[in-house]
Design a protein around this motif. Structure first.
Motif, PDB file in Angstrom:
ATOM      1  N   PHE A 183       0.995  -1.337  -0.027  1.00 22.99           N
ATOM      2  CA  PHE A 183      -0.073   0.042  -0.084  1.00 22.99           C
ATOM      3  C   PHE A 183       1.011   1.175  -0.138  1.00 22.99           C
ATOM      4  CE2 PHE A 183      -1.732  -3.439   2.572  1.00 22.99           C
ATOM      5  CZ  PHE A 183      -3.014  -3.728   2.016  1.00 22.99           C
ATOM      6  N   ARG A 185       0.348   4.247  -0.401  1.00 28.55           N
ATOM      7  CA  ARG A 185      -0.456   5.535   0.446  1.00 28.55           C
ATOM      8  C   ARG A 185      -0.141   5.369   1.841  1.00 28.55           C
ATOM      9  NH1 ARG A 185      -5.761   4.562   1.991  1.00 28.55           N
ATOM     10  NH2 ARG A 185      -5.988   6.566   2.155  1.00 28.55           N
ATOM     11  N   THR A 231     -11.734  -5.272   2.810  1.00 26.13           N
ATOM     12  CA  THR A 231     -11.191  -4.192   3.506  1.00 26.13           C
ATOM     13  C   THR A 231      -9.753  -4.741   4.096  1.00 26.13           C
ATOM     14  OG1 THR A 231     -13.186  -3.198   4.231  1.00 26.13           O
ATOM     15  CG2 THR A 231     -11.163  -2.451   5.130  1.00 26.13           C
ATOM     16  N   TYR A 232      -8.586  -3.874   3.713  1.00 24.23           N
ATOM     17  CA  TYR A 232      -7.311  -4.050   4.238  1.00 24.23           C
ATOM     18  C   TYR A 232      -7.211  -2.982   5.473  1.00 24.23           C
ATOM     19  CZ  TYR A 232      -5.798  -7.518   0.729  1.00 24.23           C
ATOM     20  OH  TYR A 232      -5.808  -8.418  -0.130  1.00 24.23           O
ATOM     21  N   GLN A 242      -7.208  -0.147   2.283  1.00 25.89           N
ATOM     22  CA  GLN A 242      -7.774  -0.323   0.892  1.00 25.89           C
ATOM     23  C   GLN A 242      -9.254  -0.952   1.259  1.00 25.89           C
ATOM     24  OE1 GLN A 242      -5.149  -2.385  -2.000  1.00 25.89           O
ATOM     25  NE2 GLN A 242      -6.954  -3.469  -2.623  1.00 25.89           N
ATOM     26  N   GLU A 243     -10.175  -0.411   0.356  1.00 35.29           N
ATOM     27  CA  GLU A 243     -11.447  -0.833   0.479  1.00 35.29           C
ATOM     28  C   GLU A 243     -12.071  -1.220  -1.277  1.00 35.29           C
ATOM     29  OE1 GLU A 243     -13.617   1.227   4.138  1.00 35.29           O
ATOM     30  OE2 GLU A 243     -13.433   2.694   2.377  1.00 35.29           O
ATOM     31  N   SER A 244     -12.318  -2.387  -1.125  1.00 38.50           N
ATOM     32  CA  SER A 244     -12.775  -2.943  -2.337  1.00 38.50           C
ATOM     33  C   SER A 244     -13.834  -4.004  -2.370  1.00 38.50           C
ATOM     34  CB  SER A 244     -11.643  -3.509  -3.100  1.00 38.50           C
ATOM     35  OG  SER A 244     -11.265  -4.618  -2.553  1.00 38.50           O
TER      36      SER A 244
END
Length: 366
Positions: A183, A185, A231-232, A242-244
């Motif tokens: 990640f 960011r 979700t991470y 992170q969301e997906s």
């Protein structure tokens, strides 16, 4: 983040009443697996120091080998495809050829090294024998369907009203460098230290749960309308990494057997865990008894032995003339009775893991 943390703690509490049984199963049946210690440490204790009998470990290996060879043999076609609602006798030649090609393609994918299907399946069977539950994560790696067995100690899950697993929280531990690679960011997030030591890892949690969006309930497959939310996140950070979404549930969680309204499964080891504990204790006592028989305690009259005391082979011990010679204390140990009990308990553990049936089946195949 508040909801994720609360749900995470709820799932930990849901499994807490089984942790003592999981700890014993890990200790005596699956000693090489992850420990159920609710934490992470780079220093691992040598669990073999407290193990005196490997019957349960061997039985679990035979159990996993039996499942692998009977359910998913590498050399045989162990599944076939058919059309729902149509009898196979009514298939046309084109339909038969198509189903055969699709089955060959699936078997080819399973046999690829990147798939890790057979290795993960065998590890899954080992966990099923020891714990009765084994999480397997499914993902896509370079265009290949990848299967990875996850340690049950780091997976917490729950079921829906029908008893089907629909929520999984999987934790792992990553260094700061690994977190930035996964990640980018994260480097600018509050609470993240990119210079943190490699020995102090971040806890990374992967979460998949049903999507509560209205579009997802209508069977959507794109964007926010997908049925599962992924979700991470890291408990040490204030916002998700992170969301997906996911169009399928990314975990397979087979359970050997379970009681009514129970979430976690129970494996063959749970039905004979008391025998496994007793067997380990009896073998330990037999070793101690054998040591006493080989090197018994000696008795001698006071001031009759000339120092220094020597004990062992090829040693000479001097004593005063006319005094009694040192004599061993014989406690009347009879290890043959203990060995008979050990055989009985080993047979009981073998039957619990179906080893007798697996060996009998192998003899028939020969």
């Amino acid at each position: 983040m508040v909801r994720l943390r609360q749900r995470y703690e709820e799932l930990k509490l849901l499994r807490s009443h089984l942790d003592s049984m999981f700890l014993d199963a890990q200790k005596y049946v699956r000693p090489n697996s992850q420990k159920f210690d609710h934490g992470h440490t780079p220093f691992q204790d040598d669990g073999s120091r407290e193990m005196f009998d490997d019957t349960a470990v061997w039985c679990n290996q035979m159990f996993a080998n039996g499942l692998s060879s009977n359910l998913i043999p590498k050399s045989d076609r162990w599944f076939y495809l058919k059309v729902v609602g149509k009898d196979p006798s009514q298939y046309s030649d084109g339909e038969r050829q198509y189903l055969q090609k699709v089955a060959d393609r699936i078997l080819h994918e399973f046999s690829l090294p990147k798939s890790q299907f057979y290795t993960s399946s065998h590890e899954c069977f080992l966990d099923v024998g020891a714990y009765g539950t084994s999480p397997v994560q499914i993902s896509e790696v370079d265009g290949v369907v990848n299967f990875r067995s996850r340690p049950l100690a780091d997976v917490f899950f729950d079921t829906d009203q029908y008893g089907t697993v629909d929520t999984v929280y999987y934790r792992c531990y990553k260094t700061a460098r690994q977190m930035m690679q996964m990640f980018p960011r994260v480097e600018g997030m509050d609470g993240f230290n990119k210079d943190q030591s490699v020995h102090n890892k971040y806890e990374l949690v992967y979460t998949i749960e049903p999507n509560t969006d209205k579009a997802a309930k209508k069977g959507g497959r794109v964007g926010k309308g997908r049925p599962y939310l992924v979700t991470y996140w890291c408990p040490e950070l204030k916002e998700p990494l992170q969301e997906s979404g996911a169009s399928y549930f990314t975990f397979l969680i087979p359970r050997w057997s379970k009681l009514a309204d129970e979430v976690y499964g129970r494996g063959p080891a749970f039905s004979c865990l008391s025998q496994i504990r007793a067997l380990n204790k009896m073998v330990k006592e037999a070793l101690i008894s054998s040591e006493y028989l080989n090197f018994p305690t000696l008795t001698a009259e006071e001031d009759s032995i000339m120092l220094p005391m020597k004990y062992g082979s090829r040693q000479i011990m001097f004593h005063e003339a006319g005094s009694e010679k040192p004599a061993p204390i014989l406690a009347g140990n009879q290890p043959q009775y203990v060995m008979e009990m050990i055989r009985m308990y080993r047979d009981s553990v073998n039957r619990a893991f179906f080893v007798d049936q697996i060996i009998r089946q192998e003899k028939k195949e020969r």
